[in-house]
Structures are given as C-alpha cells and as structure tokens.
Design an enzyme around this catalytic site. Structure first.
Site, short mmCIF file in Angstrom:
data_model
loop_
_atom_site.label_atom_id
_atom_site.label_comp_id
_atom_site.label_asym_id
_atom_site.label_seq_id
_atom_site.Cartn_x
_atom_site.Cartn_y
_atom_site.Cartn_z
N ASN A 118 1.15 -1.45 -0.21
CA ASN A 118 0.02 -0.75 0.00
C ASN A 118 0.78 1.49 0.17
OD1 ASN A 118 -1.76 2.41 1.45
ND2 ASN A 118 -3.21 0.67 0.29
N SER A 119 0.50 1.78 -0.49
CA SER A 119 1.31 3.59 -0.46
C SER A 119 1.63 3.98 0.70
CB SER A 119 0.27 4.42 -1.63
OG SER A 119 0.24 3.90 -2.94
#
Ligand code: SPV
Ligand code: MG
Length: 302
Positions: A118-119
């Site tokens: 996830n960013s």
C-alpha cells in the site's frame, strides 16, 4: 447506457466527478443509492474485508470474485484497483478479458512491482516499475479490450516513492502516449502540493484522477480549479464500517445484551431491502406453483 459508456462519460464530463469505494455487494449498492455515479473497487478495502494485507495476499481471481459481486449489485460503473496488473503484460491481457466478462468498466494499474505494498506504508522504500515495461502493460490492455469504452487508468507512484515532479511528468507523458485513458497521480502528503505542482506543468492532454485520502482537508474546489476530472474517495465505506462494527462489538460484549445497540443499527428489514428480497417475493408468485411444495413430486417420482 452500458456501464463502460457511463464510465467513459464520467471521464469526459465537463464537471468534476466522484467515485466512492465499495468492497462487497452491499457496500456497492449503498454507494449507488447515495447518488454516486461510479464505484472504486479498492484493493485496500477488498483485502481488508477479506482480513488480509494490501500486498497481493488475496489472489487476482479472489479479487475478481469480489468484483463480480460488486458488479452484479450495482448498475453504476466500477473502476477496479488492479494493483500492478498481477504480473506482466500477459497477466494484464487475461485480466482485461475477465474484467470485460464480469462487466467491470475500467481498470487502474499502478507502476510498482508485484507484490505491491500500500502506498501509505513505507512509500519511499517502494521500487517503481520500468517505464517501458509499464507502457507495455498499458498497450497490452488497450489492444486486448473488446469494448471500445473500457478504460485504462495509469497510476503514477513517483511522488509516493519520493522520485519527485520531473519523474511524475515523464511517466505521465509516457503512459498517455502508451494509450492510457486517464492518469491517476497519487500523493501521500497531507497537503495537495504534489498534485498542484503536477497540474501546473501537465498539459492536460488526458484526464487526471486523484485520491485525496491524506490531503482530505483540501477543499474540493481547489482540486477542481487545478483541473482534476475525477476524485476518488478511496476507503471511506471500509473505514466507517470498521468504526461502526468496533462500537457495536464492544457494546454487545460489555452489556451482554442487545438492548443498547438495537436502536443504533440497521433493522433486519433494511438488510432485506438492500438484498431486494421484495423482487424474489414477486418472482415466486410468477414461477412457483400455486399449491404444494415443488419437491413433493420429485420425492414421489424417485
Ligand atoms: C486503494 O484504495 O486500494 C488504493 C488507494 O490503491 S491507496 O490505498 O490510497 O493507495
Ligand atoms: Mg490499492
């Protein structure tokens, strides 16, 4: 209008448009009922709903199984968060074929490496995909789609990975030239600075999509004035349901009774309404025999 045509119309709209996240059939239906014209099938929220991490722990077919429930439940178009495309160009080709079969209108792929992270977790440590390799995925997707309105959104993670504006612009230009229908520029800042500097330099040759999860306190008009076409509220159905479920679970546990929660939660009849139980009742009148249970004859015959 076909769902894919509806999605293309959102991208081409003269006004800003919005997608809200959904992660299962019922949340998709609630998003549609609220008035949204499209759904973001979030990788984060779908993985969370399955109890796994946003690291491709759920396989692509498991994600598609969920997406099919969303697609069946809603008549508005779905943009699926397809992470990195779950492999190379060839996996992307098969993905596009399957998405068209389940009537998912658009796909977003991001320029990171499989398995993705996830960013918002250690973004700076995340490697980016090679530009040419990622362009190959975009081209493969565009060559594979049979429905001309199926859209490919190319997501640029240059700001997330700390590579800066010039890298983001270089990638934007390459992905646009490769055939992307829109670009998603992601940022983890708590201000819209990345997005605004990008939009100042970007020649607006194709629509730009943003996900203001971290810069949530930015006025929507600021993004609109910068030229943003589509805004994704990316995880708010999942986060609101977590809050509601945690509250309900603790209260029932503490009170050893349902009395305190009953007035605070949806009645069972609301579940039936969202499932469209009324339609089945009507169908039964049409299709079930008027008298007697249908399986009695079967039992006599065998
Ligand atoms: C998602 O919703 O899964 C996204 C957006 O990809 S983000 O979590 O912000 O990376
Ligand atoms: Mg995601």
């Amino acid at each position: 209008m076909k769902k894919s045509t509806q999605f293309r119309a959102l991208l081409e709209s003269n006004e800003v448009e919005f997608l809200l996240e959904a992660h299962n059939g019922i949340s998709a239906r609630i998003v549609e009922e609220a008035g949204f014209k499209g759904i973001w099938a979030s990788g984060l929220s779908i993985s969370a709903s399955l109890g796994v991490r946003d690291n491709n722990e759920a396989s692509w077919t498991q994600v598609l199984e969920v997406a099919e429930y969303l697609s069946d439940a809603a008549s508005i178009p779905i943009l699926i968060d397809a992470d990195t495309g779950y492999g190379n160009f060839n996996n992307v080709r098969r993905l596009v074929r399957k998405l068209e079969q389940i009537k998912v209108s658009a796909m977003c792929i991001e320029d990171k490496l499989f398995p993705k992270t996830n960013s918002f977790i250690n973004g700076e440590g995340q490697p980016l995909a090679n530009i040419d390799e990622f362009c190959g995925k975009i081209k493969a997707a565009k060559d594979t789609q049979e429905d001309p309105d199926f859209c490919v959104v190319a997501r640029i993670e240059a700001f997330i990975a700390g590579w800066g504006l010039s890298e983001a612009l270089k990638r934007a230009e390459a992905y646009y030239r490769a055939g992307a229908d829109a670009l998603l520029v992601h940022s983890k800042l708590s201000t819209p600075a990345d997005i605004l500097t990008f939009m100042e330099e970007w020649k607006n040759t194709c629509p730009v999509v943003v996900v203001p999860t971290m810069y949530y306190n930015t006025q929507t008009q600021v993004l609109v004035d910068a030229g943003i076409k589509l805004i994704i509220w990316a995880n708010h159905m999942m986060r609101s349901s977590i809050t509601a479920m945690q509250r309900t679970a603790s209260q029932i546990f503490e009170e050893q009774s349902l009395l305190g929660v009953e007035g605070e939660i949806a009645p069972v009849s609301e579940i039936f309404r969202l499932q469209n139980a009324a339609e089945l009742k009507e169908a039964e009148k049409r299709y079930l025999p008027k008298n007697g249970a249908p399986d009695i004859e079967y039992r006599h015959a065998s």
